[in-house]
Design a protein around this motif. Sequence first.
Motif, short mmCIF file in Angstrom:
data_model
loop_
_atom_site.label_atom_id
_atom_site.label_comp_id
_atom_site.label_asym_id
_atom_site.label_seq_id
_atom_site.Cartn_x
_atom_site.Cartn_y
_atom_site.Cartn_z
N ASP A 2 -0.61 6.91 -6.28
CA ASP A 2 -0.37 7.48 -4.96
C ASP A 2 0.95 8.22 -4.93
O ASP A 2 1.86 7.95 -5.70
CB ASP A 2 -0.41 6.39 -3.88
N GLN A 198 -4.32 3.82 -7.51
CA GLN A 198 -3.04 3.89 -6.81
C GLN A 198 -1.83 3.75 -7.74
O GLN A 198 -0.76 4.27 -7.44
CB GLN A 198 -2.96 2.80 -5.73
N VAL A 232 -1.04 4.71 1.08
CA VAL A 232 -2.39 5.25 0.97
C VAL A 232 -3.11 5.16 2.30
O VAL A 232 -3.80 6.10 2.73
CB VAL A 232 -3.18 4.53 -0.14
#
Length: 303
Positions: A2, A198, A232
Amino acid sequence: MDKDTGDKETAPETSASAAAGWSDKLADLVAWFEANPNLPEKIEPIVMLRFLKCTAFDVERTKALVELNYSMRNKSPHLFIDRNMEDEMTAKGLRVSDLLVLPGVTPQGNKLIFFRMADLDPSTRNSVEETKIFVMMSDARFTKPDVEKETGSGADYVLDEADIAEGDVQIVDIGGYTLRHLAYVSIFVLRVYMKFLQEAYPSRLQAMHVINCPTYLDKLISMMSPFLREEVRNMIRYHTEGLDSLYKEVPRDMLPDEYGGKAGTVAELKARGIQSIRDNAAYLSDERYWKVAAQSKSRWSWF
């Protein structure tokens, strides 16, 4: 990975100073990778460049990201290493889902990734195969520049960091998704997939757009929330009233024809993606690029 993890505040627009000398850093990183007994034997330079650009050209952060990526792969080989698109379950997964890497990049330099169900029967869902297909498609895509060249990316292509996208923007169509579909989601696989995406994925997740949202959207969000970092969660946009709001976020022309764009039909774009996997089948199945086998990397291992 992310976009806000760590100190990536400068990530969306890589500064010229950070990118300076990237080719020397890349060469050093490839040499480090190939000499590291805790990593696979080989890595394509363009793949390492993606890791490097993802960390704003920070060498130490790149090493940490690479080590996490391959550690996760080897802890869950059934998702990340043991793959064959001719496998019956994988072939079925390809039929029942549409995963598209859309051509070109946005004005911000991002790549658009599109997903929807092709078969709405809940019993066709398979979390393992869906994750495996996403990773295969990504690994195949990562061997080519994101900025498409008329001359292609063959032997005459000169690697350029400017040809690598700044990150990914995902578009997920959940039209037809029902509460019954949730029963077929593997929580274990979802947890591994979201952690990989992520924290270990060599491209920044810049945004996620969810379209054709159902009335029970709150239940779906509640299920996903435990697996999402706050950063996120904050970058997800839910489009509940048509696609006009989506067109304000991404270039409409880059979308599939069925969604008001000009990129080609879903079927055409899907066929292109599947062909990319076929073209890279040898690479995707070559364990020297994926599997950690420390002893095999030492020329003294036979003693």
